[in-house]
Design a protein around this motif. Structure first.
Motif, PDB file in Angstrom:
ATOM      1  N   THR A  50       0.821  -1.218   0.000  1.00  0.00           N
ATOM      2  CA  THR A  50       0.000   0.000   0.000  1.00  0.00           C
ATOM      3  C   THR A  50       0.857   1.272   0.000  1.00  0.00           C
ATOM      4  N   ALA A  51       1.971   1.243   0.714  1.00  0.00           N
ATOM      5  CA  ALA A  51       2.833   2.434   0.773  1.00  0.00           C
ATOM      6  C   ALA A  51       3.308   2.829  -0.629  1.00  0.00           C
ATOM      7  N   PHE A  52       3.545   1.828  -1.482  1.00  0.00           N
ATOM      8  CA  PHE A  52       4.054   2.121  -2.828  1.00  0.00           C
ATOM      9  C   PHE A  52       2.945   2.315  -3.860  1.00  0.00           C
ATOM     10  N   GLU A  99      11.857   8.321  -2.486  1.00  0.00           N
ATOM     11  CA  GLU A  99      11.615   9.082  -1.255  1.00  0.00           C
ATOM     12  C   GLU A  99      10.990   8.201  -0.180  1.00  0.00           C
ATOM     13  N   ILE A 100      10.104   7.288  -0.605  1.00  0.00           N
ATOM     14  CA  ILE A 100       9.497   6.364   0.371  1.00  0.00           C
ATOM     15  C   ILE A 100      10.612   5.552   1.042  1.00  0.00           C
ATOM     16  N   GLU A 132      12.798   8.011   3.292  1.00  0.00           N
ATOM     17  CA  GLU A 132      12.122   8.433   4.536  1.00  0.00           C
ATOM     18  C   GLU A 132      11.960   7.256   5.499  1.00  0.00           C
ATOM     19  N   THR A 133      11.690   6.072   4.950  1.00  0.00           N
ATOM     20  CA  THR A 133      11.562   4.875   5.796  1.00  0.00           C
ATOM     21  C   THR A 133      12.885   4.596   6.511  1.00  0.00           C
ATOM     22  N   ILE A 134      13.970   4.654   5.756  1.00  0.00           N
ATOM     23  CA  ILE A 134      15.288   4.372   6.341  1.00  0.00           C
ATOM     24  C   ILE A 134      15.688   5.471   7.324  1.00  0.00           C
ATOM     25  N   ASP A 135      15.443   6.726   6.977  1.00  0.00           N
ATOM     26  CA  ASP A 135      15.788   7.829   7.893  1.00  0.00           C
ATOM     27  C   ASP A 135      15.026   7.691   9.209  1.00  0.00           C
ATOM     28  N   GLN A 136      13.736   7.390   9.096  1.00  0.00           N
ATOM     29  CA  GLN A 136      12.916   7.263  10.305  1.00  0.00           C
ATOM     30  C   GLN A 136      13.380   6.066  11.142  1.00  0.00           C
ATOM     31  N   ALA A 137      13.703   4.966  10.461  1.00  0.00           N
ATOM     32  CA  ALA A 137      14.179   3.773  11.176  1.00  0.00           C
ATOM     33  C   ALA A 137      15.504   4.077  11.871  1.00  0.00           C
ATOM     34  N   SER A 138      16.395   4.789  11.189  1.00  0.00           N
ATOM     35  CA  SER A 138      17.702   5.105  11.781  1.00  0.00           C
ATOM     36  C   SER A 138      17.528   5.998  13.000  1.00  0.00           C
ATOM     37  N   GLU A 139      16.609   6.951  12.903  1.00  0.00           N
ATOM     38  CA  GLU A 139      16.336   7.848  14.030  1.00  0.00           C
ATOM     39  C   GLU A 139      15.801   7.041  15.231  1.00  0.00           C
TER      40      GLU A 139
END
Ligand SMILES: Cc1cc2nc3c(=O)[nH]c(=O)nc-3n(C[C@H](O)[C@H](O)[C@H](O)COP(=O)(O)O)c2cc1C
Length: 357
Positions: free
Chosen positions: A238-240, A337-338, A341-348
């Protein structure tokens, strides 16, 4: 974020873009995801062997990164001619309402799985996945001999165990939140509606191959939760769907953006097989059908002209709007971008957890 699967597949991030048959997973989407470090997957279940070859070549023109191809394992159905014609009569009323001809000619109900498999084998892709059952062991063996990694879909632990025994390399654990068709093949759909959070760790306790969590995973929070449960990757559909590169109809994307976590239902009205999608007039109309809905793939073939005409007329109420329960988190943006953003949020999140320790 290296896992057994990122190493096996030689990809940067443990993110699979779900294969989505029906035109959403365009070669552009598949290649964009793979170029961004995830694994793009083409949903080829409804494609002819020639269309599969062409799509694979198109993906290869856009990326030299690994990607996957997905097919539907065929099922035998013993629907009688009489129940087919009764359903067709019923659908004629809907056809009249949306202004299309009655009684469409249906040359065949589904593509030949053997010929589709042959096309995938000849193209020698990195990953082959399947859903709705287990293909013959010959197919799994032939793929593996050609160096292709084979992935099956399970909705319960028992299905996962059977897939492992059949020799697959990894298992997609499809939770009940997932959009699209249910992959259950052992028990009824109602008996196989296990949420991703419950399914993944139980699956991992009973199989020894990597598990890919799927269903309701929309961002870095879902990715971290899945990795914490022991998954080696996530498969996000769904995200994609709402991504710029997705081939989903503009009205379908609009419905996704305006729908919520409670907008979907499980229905067999479109295809004869249970699937999760946004509630539509079509679902309500066919739910009122007094008889038994013909099994997949017959019902799927019977409703095709209606879905196609609805798409042409920009009428989402008669299109199939498959989507999962994570709907409210879907945004229209480029696939890369999906992933980012997924990786950035996970890393945070990982950084935040480290501060706890
Ligand atoms: C539009 C759509 C089409 C799908 N088609 C396929 C398919 O062809 N093959 C398959 O294995 N899974 C298919 N799925 C299921 C996905 O593989 C995956 O289980 C699901 O998208 C995960 O849930 P999510 O949508 O909440 O991310 C489809 C899902 C959607 C939303």
């Amino acid at each position: 974020m290296e896992t057994e699967l990122t190493r096996l597949l030689n990809i940067k991030y443990p993110i699979f873009q779900a294969p989505m048959a029906g035109g959403s997973t365009t070669p552009d989407l598949v290649a964009s995801v793979s170029n961004a470090g995830g694994l793009g997957n083409l949903g080829a279940g409804y494609l002819t062997p020639e269309q599969i070859r062409l799509a694979i070549r198109e993906i290869r023109q856009r990326t030299d990164r690994p990607f996957g191809i997905n097919l539907f394992v065929p099922e035998q159905s013993n629907t009688s001619e009489e129940s087919i014609s009764r359903m067709n009569d019923y659908l004629n009323k809907i056809r009249a309402e949306i202004g299309i001809a009655p009684n469409p000619i249906i040359p065949k109900f589904a593509e030949s799985f053997e010929e589709q498999v042959q096309a995938v084998l000849e193209e020698n892709v990195k990953l082959f996945s399947f859903t709705f059952g287990i293909p013959s062991l010959d197919v799994i063996e032939a793929m593996k001999q050609g160096g292709t990694i084979v992935v099956g879909t399970a909705t319960t632990v028992e299905e996962g165990k059977l897939l492992q025994a059949a020799g697959v390399d990894a298992i997609v654990a499809q939770g009940s939140e997932a959009g699209g068709h249910r992959g259950n093949f052992l028990k009824s759909t109602t008996e196989s509606m296990i949420g991703t959070m419950a399914l993944v760790p139980q699956m991992l306790d009973h199989v020894s191959i990597p598990v890919i969590a799927s269903g309701g995973i929309m961002d870095g929070r879902g990715l971290i939760a899945s990795l914490a449960l022991g998954a080696s990757a996530v498969q996000m559909g769904t995200a994609f769907l709402a991504s710029v590169e997705s081939g989903a109809h503009a009205e379908y994307k609009r419905k996704i953006r305006s729908s919520n976590e409670d907008s979907t239902e499980i229905t067999n009205t479109y295809s004869g097989k249970a699937a999760r999608g946004i509630l539509t007039n079509f679902m309500n109309d066919v739910r009122a059908y007094p008889g038994q809905i013909p099994a997949y793939p017959i019902q799927n073939a019977l409703t095709r002209d209606i879905r196609q005409a609805a798409a042409q007329k920009n009428n989402p109420e008669y299109m199939s709007l498959w989507a999962g329960q994570g709907l409210r988190l879907a945004k229209e943006r480029p696939a890369a971008e999906i992933i980012k953003e997924t990786i950035d949020q996970a890393s945070e999140l990982i950084r935040r957890f480290k501060r706890f320790g």
